[in-house]
Design a protein around this motif. Structure first.
Motif, PDB file in Angstrom:
ATOM      1  N   ASP A  48       0.835  -1.196   0.000  1.00 50.82           N
ATOM      2  CA  ASP A  48       0.000   0.000   0.000  1.00 50.82           C
ATOM      3  C   ASP A  48       0.873   1.251   0.000  1.00 50.82           C
ATOM      4  O   ASP A  48       0.562   2.244  -0.672  1.00 50.82           O
ATOM      5  CB  ASP A  48      -0.920   0.020   1.224  1.00 50.82           C
ATOM      6  N   ALA A  49       1.968   1.203   0.748  1.00 50.27           N
ATOM      7  CA  ALA A  49       2.885   2.354   0.791  1.00 50.27           C
ATOM      8  C   ALA A  49       3.596   2.545  -0.539  1.00 50.27           C
ATOM      9  O   ALA A  49       3.844   3.681  -0.961  1.00 50.27           O
ATOM     10  CB  ALA A  49       3.899   2.166   1.919  1.00 50.27           C
ATOM     11  N   PHE A  50       3.939   1.450  -1.201  1.00 50.06           N
ATOM     12  CA  PHE A  50       4.655   1.548  -2.475  1.00 50.06           C
ATOM     13  C   PHE A  50       3.752   2.040  -3.606  1.00 50.06           C
ATOM     14  O   PHE A  50       4.244   2.593  -4.592  1.00 50.06           O
ATOM     15  CB  PHE A  50       5.213   0.183  -2.887  1.00 50.06           C
ATOM     16  N   ARG A  51       2.444   1.784  -3.512  1.00 49.81           N
ATOM     17  CA  ARG A  51       1.546   2.030  -4.640  1.00 49.81           C
ATOM     18  C   ARG A  51       1.553   3.499  -5.036  1.00 49.81           C
ATOM     19  O   ARG A  51       1.308   4.375  -4.220  1.00 49.81           O
ATOM     20  CB  ARG A  51       0.127   1.584  -4.293  1.00 49.81           C
ATOM     21  N   GLY A  52       1.860   3.763  -6.284  1.00 52.98           N
ATOM     22  CA  GLY A  52       1.939   5.124  -6.787  1.00 52.98           C
ATOM     23  C   GLY A  52       3.275   5.370  -7.470  1.00 52.98           C
ATOM     24  O   GLY A  52       4.170   4.527  -7.453  1.00 52.98           O
ATOM     25  N   PRO A  53       3.449   6.541  -8.063  1.00 56.44           N
ATOM     26  CA  PRO A  53       4.657   6.791  -8.863  1.00 56.44           C
ATOM     27  C   PRO A  53       5.866   7.277  -8.079  1.00 56.44           C
ATOM     28  O   PRO A  53       6.855   7.699  -8.677  1.00 56.44           O
ATOM     29  CB  PRO A  53       4.182   7.878  -9.837  1.00 56.44           C
ATOM     30  N   HIS A  54       5.806   7.199  -6.743  1.00 57.48           N
ATOM     31  CA  HIS A  54       6.857   7.761  -5.904  1.00 57.48           C
ATOM     32  C   HIS A  54       7.894   6.702  -5.499  1.00 57.48           C
ATOM     33  O   HIS A  54       7.725   5.512  -5.731  1.00 57.48           O
ATOM     34  CB  HIS A  54       6.233   8.321  -4.616  1.00 57.48           C
ATOM     35  N   TRP A  55       8.969   7.169  -4.875  1.00 60.78           N
ATOM     36  CA  TRP A  55       9.941   6.320  -4.196  1.00 60.78           C
ATOM     37  C   TRP A  55       9.501   6.169  -2.731  1.00 60.78           C
ATOM     38  O   TRP A  55       8.773   7.008  -2.201  1.00 60.78           O
ATOM     39  CB  TRP A  55      11.335   6.957  -4.225  1.00 60.78           C
ATOM     40  N   THR A  56       9.982   5.114  -2.076  1.00 64.01           N
ATOM     41  CA  THR A  56       9.664   4.866  -0.668  1.00 64.01           C
ATOM     42  C   THR A  56      10.947   4.544   0.091  1.00 64.01           C
ATOM     43  O   THR A  56      11.757   3.740  -0.387  1.00 64.01           O
ATOM     44  CB  THR A  56       8.682   3.682  -0.523  1.00 64.01           C
ATOM     45  N   LEU A  57      11.127   5.161   1.245  1.00 66.47           N
ATOM     46  CA  LEU A  57      12.273   4.851   2.102  1.00 66.47           C
ATOM     47  C   LEU A  57      11.788   4.073   3.317  1.00 66.47           C
ATOM     48  O   LEU A  57      10.929   4.547   4.074  1.00 66.47           O
ATOM     49  CB  LEU A  57      12.987   6.123   2.550  1.00 66.47           C
ATOM     50  N   LEU A  58      12.335   2.871   3.517  1.00 68.39           N
ATOM     51  CA  LEU A  58      12.041   2.068   4.691  1.00 68.39           C
ATOM     52  C   LEU A  58      13.183   2.230   5.695  1.00 68.39           C
ATOM     53  O   LEU A  58      14.351   2.022   5.342  1.00 68.39           O
ATOM     54  CB  LEU A  58      11.911   0.586   4.324  1.00 68.39           C
ATOM     55  N   ALA A  59      12.829   2.600   6.906  1.00 69.63           N
ATOM     56  CA  ALA A  59      13.804   2.680   8.000  1.00 69.63           C
ATOM     57  C   ALA A  59      13.420   1.608   9.010  1.00 69.63           C
ATOM     58  O   ALA A  59      12.478   1.789   9.793  1.00 69.63           O
ATOM     59  CB  ALA A  59      13.787   4.065   8.632  1.00 69.63           C
TER      60      ALA A  59
END
Length: 463
Positions: free
Chosen positions: A397-408
């Motif tokens: 759900d967090a990844f969905r979309g055209p953006h980048w995602t940072l997991l900490a």
């Protein structure tokens, strides 16, 4: 115009969707007057289901299709055995989709086309590209009508006989997988149940097999028949009736309608290059597969998914155009791997299973991949980013979309640019501990124990 996409198959439509949601001005050109009408690429692999989830079409794909049925083996009008085409795999939190889903290609294309128009994109039908010319600023396509269209970039997604690839003079290297010609057709049949895939082995030396598969979500069956080398395949209603009657217990009149039919010779071929200046090759224009194993359509859609975010980064986010060099670097290697797999499946050397699901594909060796940890955990930069629930947030759900995602995960989160979505939580088994920057196409681009080097990487990719 930013991008002209030649071909409205799954590749071109998926790329059009990805560019439209990024605000990139793109137009899909299709030579025919309508979308492709046949079932040819009917298998959607688990990795492509993840892609479709991100593109906003997975619910429609699931509603339109179904599971692959068990194959029933027939001999002399009697059922003599069963065959499960795919090795089973249990769904898990990190891989929610583990089995291929059957959707006829024509229906997949309808769903993608609808999504494209919802996002403001469009397909221009009846546009036949006959030549191109490019310079330092863009590409000009000339159509059979005499019309000229210009864009900053062009993507050839116009199939195995790609007019754009030929205009560029890019060759294809390959081999004949099987000299036996094949018939594939979408038909209406009476007298067969729709709960099984019906297989009729060759009755004698020189004969070929016949397979009749109910197409999920439709009233049609897909007929596939193999013929001796040198046979001229008859794709007419009478020709298909004769084949079905000769190789099964069905009567000719049980085939009531032919909705689409084609013949082909299984082959495998890879374009010598996936790029020439401002023109990119994707899908069948870049690689042609045996249909065995269901790799062609899926590899093609993932070409589009890889290229879309990179074009968006260059055209909208100010990324260095050198980022586009990574498309051929990453996708040509994957296509070569999938071509070999398709050929081995066709020849019976490999079963359909973990490899054909495409969840293990990645880009560890890519120049776009940066792994800074001294001791990487179970997941390395370049790998597919698995699903998980982190501190109550589902990652897909967090990844969905055209953006980048940072997991900490288990480490302090650094300040990140606004274009990056941040998810924080404790260490997670599938990832381990560290910082993981997830690309828009769902792969780990950068991984580290601390944020050292992260800012440099984000500048490189236009963040």
């Amino acid at each position: 115009m930013d991008v002209l996409i030649v071909g409205a198959g799954p590749t071109g439509l998926a790329l059009g969707i990805d560019l439209a949601r990024r605000g990139v001005d793109a137009l899909v050109l299709e030579r025919a007057d309508a979308l492709f009408p046949g079932s040819r690429g009917k298998g959607v692999q688990p990795r492509t289901m993840e892609v479709f989830d991100d593109l906003g079409v997975l619910d429609a794909i699931l509603a339109a299709g179904g599971d692959y049925p068990v194959q029933v083996i027939w001999q002399d009008g009697e059922r003599v055995g069963e065959h499960h085409m795919f090795d089973p795999a249990e769904a898990s939190e990190d891989s929610p989709y583990t089995a291929p889903w059957m959707v006829p290609q024509w229906r997949t294309q309808e769903i993608l086309h609808k999504r494209l128009t919802e996002l403001g994109g469009r397909v221009a039908f009846g546009r036949d590209v006959v030549s191109l010319a490019q310079d330092e600023e863009g590409v000009t396509l000339r159509l059979a009508s005499g019309e000229a269209l210009r864009a900053r970039y062009v993507v050839a997604a116009d199939g195995g006989r790609s007019a754009v690839r030929r205009a560029l003079g890019i060759g294809m290297t390959g081999e004949t997988v099987d000299p036996s010609p094949m018939l594939v057709a979408d038909v209406r049949i009476s007298g067969l149940d729709r709960g099984n895939w019906h297989v009729f082995p060759p009755r004698g030396e020189g004969d070929g097999f016949l397979a009749i598969c109910p197409l999920a979500g439709t009233e049609d069956f897909q007929v596939v028949a193999q013929f001796p080398e040198g046979t001229d395949v008859d794709c007419s209603l009478d020709g298909i009736r004769k084949v079905v009657a000769a190789r099964s217990h069905l009567a000719p009149e049980d085939v009531t309608e032919v909705r689409w039919a084609s013949d082909f010779r299984p082959r495998a071929a890879l374009a010598d290059r996936f790029r020439s200046g401002r023109v990119f090759l994707a899908g069948d224009a870049a690689h042609v597969h045996s249909p065995a194993g269901g790799q062609g359509l899926n590899t093609s859609v993932q070409d589009a998914y890889n290229l879309g975010w990179k074009l968006g980064a260059v055209l909208r986010d100010g990324a260095d155009p050198a980022l586009l060099d990574s498309y051929e670097e990453e996708r040509r290697a994957v296509a070569a791997q999938m071509l070999g797999l398709s050929t081995r499946v066709h020849r019976g050397e490999v079963r359909r299973g973990e490899a054909t699901r495409q969840l293990g594909l990645g880009y560890r060796e890519s120049s776009l991949t940066t792994e800074t940890r001294t001791t990487p955990g179970p997941l390395r930069a370049g790998d597919r980013a698995p699903d998980a629930t982190v501190d109550g947030v589902r990652l897909f759900d967090a990844f969905r979309g055209p953006h980048w995602t940072l997991l900490a995960l288990g480490v302090e989160a650094p300040d990140v640019v606004t274009a990056v979505r941040l998810v924080q939580g404790p260490p997670y088994e599938a990832y381990g501990t560290g910082l993981f920057l997830i690309r828009p196409d769902g792969y780990v681009g950068w991984a580290g124990e601390t944020s050292r080097g992260l800012a440099e990487y984000t500048r490189r990719v236009g963040l």
